[in-house]
Every structure is written in structure tokens, then in C-alpha cells.
Write a protein that holds these residues in place. Sequence first.
Motif, PDB file in Angstrom:
ATOM      1  N   THR A  86       0.931  -1.108   0.073  1.00 34.71           N
ATOM      2  CA  THR A  86       0.033  -0.077  -0.019  1.00 34.71           C
ATOM      3  C   THR A  86       0.847   1.447  -0.022  1.00 34.71           C
ATOM      4  OG1 THR A  86      -1.646  -1.132   1.265  1.00 34.71           O
ATOM      5  CG2 THR A  86      -1.759   1.135   1.203  1.00 34.71           C
ATOM      6  N   ASN A  87       0.705   2.138  -0.970  1.00 34.27           N
ATOM      7  CA  ASN A  87       1.138   3.430  -1.029  1.00 34.27           C
ATOM      8  C   ASN A  87       0.858   4.527   0.200  1.00 34.27           C
ATOM      9  OD1 ASN A  87       2.439   5.916  -1.692  1.00 34.27           O
ATOM     10  ND2 ASN A  87       2.277   5.743  -3.541  1.00 34.27           N
ATOM     11  N   ASN A  88       1.752   4.756   0.870  1.00 33.06           N
ATOM     12  CA  ASN A  88       1.217   5.503   2.244  1.00 33.06           C
ATOM     13  C   ASN A  88       1.183   7.047   1.911  1.00 33.06           C
ATOM     14  OD1 ASN A  88       1.454   3.425   4.106  1.00 33.06           O
ATOM     15  ND2 ASN A  88       3.592   3.561   4.472  1.00 33.06           N
ATOM     16  N   GLY A  89       1.743   7.325   0.613  1.00 33.28           N
ATOM     17  CA  GLY A  89       1.308   8.677   0.248  1.00 33.28           C
ATOM     18  C   GLY A  89       2.310   9.881   0.832  1.00 33.28           C
ATOM     19  N   ASP A  90       3.367   9.121   1.385  1.00 31.10           N
ATOM     20  CA  ASP A  90       4.348  10.162   1.998  1.00 31.10           C
ATOM     21  C   ASP A  90       5.655   9.886   1.343  1.00 31.10           C
ATOM     22  OD1 ASP A  90       4.742   7.701   3.315  1.00 31.10           O
ATOM     23  OD2 ASP A  90       4.343   8.755   5.518  1.00 31.10           O
ATOM     24  N   GLY A  91       5.651   9.020   0.438  1.00 28.22           N
ATOM     25  CA  GLY A  91       7.113   8.531  -0.049  1.00 28.22           C
ATOM     26  C   GLY A  91       7.560   7.358   0.422  1.00 28.22           C
ATOM     27  N   THR A  92       6.489   6.637   1.299  1.00 30.70           N
ATOM     28  CA  THR A  92       6.829   5.266   1.966  1.00 30.70           C
ATOM     29  C   THR A  92       5.669   4.202   1.397  1.00 30.70           C
ATOM     30  OG1 THR A  92       5.729   5.668   3.946  1.00 30.70           O
ATOM     31  CG2 THR A  92       8.205   6.149   4.034  1.00 30.70           C
ATOM     32  N   TRP A  93       5.982   3.162   1.409  1.00 33.56           N
ATOM     33  CA  TRP A  93       5.070   1.905   1.062  1.00 33.56           C
ATOM     34  C   TRP A  93       4.881   1.084   2.272  1.00 33.56           C
ATOM     35  CZ3 TRP A  93       8.103   4.495  -2.197  1.00 33.56           C
ATOM     36  CH2 TRP A  93       7.444   5.063  -3.479  1.00 33.56           C
TER      37      TRP A  93
ATOM     38  N   PHE B 146       3.965 -10.773   8.437  1.00 33.54           N
ATOM     39  CA  PHE B 146       5.051 -10.224   8.628  1.00 33.54           C
ATOM     40  C   PHE B 146       4.967  -8.808   7.816  1.00 33.54           C
ATOM     41  CE2 PHE B 146       6.199 -14.475   8.386  1.00 33.54           C
ATOM     42  CZ  PHE B 146       7.101 -14.662   9.240  1.00 33.54           C
ATOM     43  N   TRP B 147       5.300  -7.690   8.530  1.00 38.72           N
ATOM     44  CA  TRP B 147       5.073  -6.424   7.820  1.00 38.72           C
ATOM     45  C   TRP B 147       6.037  -5.375   8.363  1.00 38.72           C
ATOM     46  CZ3 TRP B 147       2.092  -8.468  11.992  1.00 38.72           C
ATOM     47  CH2 TRP B 147       2.407  -7.802  13.216  1.00 38.72           C
ATOM     48  N   PHE B 148       6.356  -4.342   7.536  1.00 42.94           N
ATOM     49  CA  PHE B 148       7.079  -3.182   7.541  1.00 42.94           C
ATOM     50  C   PHE B 148       6.732  -2.072   6.491  1.00 42.94           C
ATOM     51  CE2 PHE B 148       9.021  -6.009   4.677  1.00 42.94           C
ATOM     52  CZ  PHE B 148       9.211  -5.207   3.821  1.00 42.94           C
ATOM     53  N   ASP B 149       7.154  -0.767   6.806  1.00 43.83           N
ATOM     54  CA  ASP B 149       7.154   0.191   6.078  1.00 43.83           C
ATOM     55  C   ASP B 149       8.479   0.414   5.443  1.00 43.83           C
ATOM     56  OD1 ASP B 149       4.565   0.708   6.328  1.00 43.83           O
ATOM     57  OD2 ASP B 149       4.883   2.390   7.933  1.00 43.83           O
ATOM     58  N   ALA B 150       8.635   0.838   4.054  1.00 45.50           N
ATOM     59  CA  ALA B 150       9.931   1.288   3.262  1.00 45.50           C
ATOM     60  C   ALA B 150       9.845   2.413   2.603  1.00 45.50           C
ATOM     61  CB  ALA B 150      10.413  -0.183   2.525  1.00 45.50           C
TER      62      ALA B 150
END
Length: 546
Positions: free
Chosen positions: A304-311, A384-388
Amino acid sequence: MRTFLQVSATAVALSAAALAQCNPPPATPNNAPSQFVNGLDIAGYVTGGWTDGGNTGGMSYYSMQTTACNFGTVLGTWLPAPNENHPTIGQMYCRLHNGRFEQISNWSHLKHSFGSTNSNGCGGGCQGGATFNQLGINCSDTYSASRNASRSYLGPACEVNPFTGEWEMTGSYIDRGDPDVGFPQNQDGNPSPLNPSGVLTNRCVIPHSKIGTPGATYFAMVHYTHRWEGPGSDPGSNGQDNKWNNNNSRQVTISPTFVNDTSSHVYGSVLATRYTGARVESGANYDGAGNPRDGRFFVGSVVTNNGDGTWHYEYAIHNRDNHGRNAEFRIPICAGATHSGAGMKAVNVNGDYSNWSITRQGDEIVFSSPNQDSAQPWNTIANFWFDADAAPDDGDVTIVQGIINPSANGSITIAQDVPAIQAAINLGGGCGIASPPVLNANGVGTLPNPTFSLTVNNVSNGAPVALHLNFNGNSFPFAGCTVLNPEAAIPGTVSGGSSTWAFPLPNDPTAAGFSITFQAAEAQVGGSVLGLADLSNILEVPLCYN
């Protein structure tokens, strides 16, 4: 940051107690492929007819009615314990909510089958001719929900090798009894009385906190395992192997006191067939000759695109029937990218599951179990999850097994979406008489990328232009401009107010983690730099290998 979520303290205690009772299953033999029974194909499906009970400490147990069908060309064997040749029946309940597909039930005990009715419930006509301890070709055998919840023939899933279907009676939970009858009766290979304490013990249990979630969708899945039913030998089957129909699921509604099915049954891994909006791929462990050496994992991902330059990256792993377990999950990430908020969730099979570590090792995010016992077992789902700050691209995730089988690879790679793309970073700094030239990247710094190029706009037709670059990002302020210290300059030709430079990126993994910095220069009388030139913004292009 590390985050660990568990089903509940009560479920952990139940699972830990079950593990303590576990008699290790037979190891997969080196000649396993030759022992699979040709033509054996036992399918299981969720029939409905639910039962529930317990309602103790904010938890209830649930059970489903299941039916087996013999879609093969040989008879199935339904001999009761102490005979070791019979199917086992496992249950699982799952929830899909906000892109996360998770198991909400515990790793419950399995029902050991003991006889078949050989009914005509599979369609096409039961061929008959089978005894009570066999399942005839195209014949059915149904176990009611209450019978599947009866603890007279429930045994720990950790005692079964799901790849071969083998289980050893001597020393098993059914041999030892509950409470343990003591030596020598607990090692004589004969069933002992099973009277576990507590209404929830050994059964399929769900915390009430996991049900009734607004907007969530719930599923129930059954898993049939028959001794020496092989998966087939096609590594490219992508899960459509002979064991595909051992799993079956229905969508359900669940409350603390009832379960109702809301859809027809579907064969296959619940992750593969029910994870809406996800990319789901699978892989198994094969030897060099294409023979299966252990069971199959299914991996689903939602990015998912977080809309702030991270996913946000969300992964779910269904260990369908891999005896070796998932002891380590490795996800490649662009070497120059960063990640945060990493966490995991899984069914706790003993007291130290929360000791899994989450680390960054070079260009991989690595989730690691501390030992073999805490690795993800079969018939469970882990998350399992994370933002990048890297966008998704095709890549391969890796599952490292905790138990290595003879002649098998120690790891399994599965195609998936991974954080492998970093967009060019605009560092600014352009200057011009009226307005500065504008430099843009065409594509991303993925290695290899033979079509990568850069284009500068807002330049004068006929004006000499050049693309400056360096590999250190060195720049300096000068006369109100930011000037890149060039290590190389590539001339260009202006047409229609723009110029484009082809800059193919090689297939060179050693370049991953580095960046190339670019700036375009336009010769301009009266320009901002010494009255000679205008400069574009500076672009940093991170290099990722995929």
C-alpha cells in the motif's frame, strides 16, 4: 522497532502444553519420492454443521463437519490407532481485515480417522467394494463437527510429518494417555485413556477479541493428510499439485456461540483462494532432479502506498505441509532504502515464539526464529510487515527451513513483490536567468535497466548542453547556485526545448547501494554561473539490484 502479537496468553499456554506432549514425527527419508503411493488422491472439504463450546476466559472452541472424497485410482486406508495408516484432519480459522490475512485460531490437535462410511457424497457415484477401514474410489466419508471435536482421537499436529503423512503410535500422545499412564504402558504402542483437563484443551480455539471485527471477513479451512499421498513432481505447478485438494475453505460468520457458513466450499490453500487483493505465489522444496523433498509454502503480499514517499508491505505465509518449518523469512530491499515499523504475528506454538528477531542484513530484511521448535509449523499462517521508502517490484523472498531433509535444499525462493525500487531524489539547486532548466529521470535505478535515461527541459534550442555526473554526490555553492562537482560530462543535443541522454544501467550487483548524481548545464550568455551557463536541479539516482 520490533512488534510481536500473539493470539492470547491462554492460547499460548494451551499450545505450549501441546508442544510439551509432542512425540517428534518420523523424519523424511531420503527415498521419500519413491514411497509415495501412485494414484492416491484424498480430498477433504468443509461440509458445514458447526459446533462450538467452552466460552471460558473470553475464548471458545469451534469445530466443523468435514467430508473426505477419494478422487484417486487406489483405495484410501482408514485403519484406527494403534495402526498408523489413516488420515488426520486439521482445522483453522482466519480473518481478513485491512489487508492483513491472519490465523485467529490456535495450532489445534488433529482428528485421527478410524473408519469410513463409503457414502455417495462426492458426485459421480461411489464405486463401492471397500471395507469400513478403506475409502472406496469416488466414495465419501463424513465426520460430524462434534466427532471432529471429540478428544478421544485428537493428537498433536506436531507428531505428524505433513509431507509424508507419517505418524508413529509408540510414544505418541494417544499412547501415553492424558493424564500420562506412565511407563511401560505409555510406550507400548496401544491407545491409553484420553481425559484432558479443561474444555478448551486440544481443541480449535478462538479468542472472542478476534471475532466480530467490523469490516472483517472470516474463513474456516480443513486440512486432510493421508500417509504417503504425494504432491506430484512438477516444480512449476504453483500449488496446483496433487495435495491442492487436501485444503478446503468456506467463508463464515463467527460469534462466541455459533458459526454459520456464507459461501460454498473451495479447494486449495485458504491464503491462495481467499486473500482478496493480494499477490499469492507458492514454492516447495525440490531436489536437483525435480523430485519433491518437502511440502509447500504459500506467500501472499499486499503493498500500500502511504502517500508520503513510503509503502507499507504486508506478507502472510501459509505453511501448508512443509515438515521443515519456516525458521527464517528473508525479504530483499533496495540497498539504499530504509525501513521502519517492522513486526510479525504468528500462532504461538511454545513459550519463546516472541524471541524471533527482526534485523537488517545488508540488502535484506530478515525475520529469524531462535530455534527449530519456535519456527512456523505446518497448517499455520504467519504475518510479517514493515514500511519502506522503496516502491514494490518483482523479486524473490526466501524461506529458510529449520529442519533440513535429506537431499533437499535448505531454503525455498518464491516470487513476490519486494521493496526494490527507489525513485530519483530531487536535491534542488537549479539556477537560470529567467527560470532554471529542469532535469528528470526516465525510469528508476534498478540494476539492470538498459532503458534508463535522463531528460532536461526548459533549455534553448541550439544551445550547447551537457549532462554532468559524479559518484560521490559532491557539490558546492557558487554565485547563488548549487554546482555539482562533475567527474564526467556527456554532451547533448537540444530539440524542442529539451535534451535526452540514454544512460543504460548494467547488470552489476556490486553497484547496489551506490548512487549516481546528475546535473544538466546549458551554455547561456549572461547565465547565472559567471554569465556563461544555467544549471538544472541536481538528481540523485539510488542503485538497486533486483
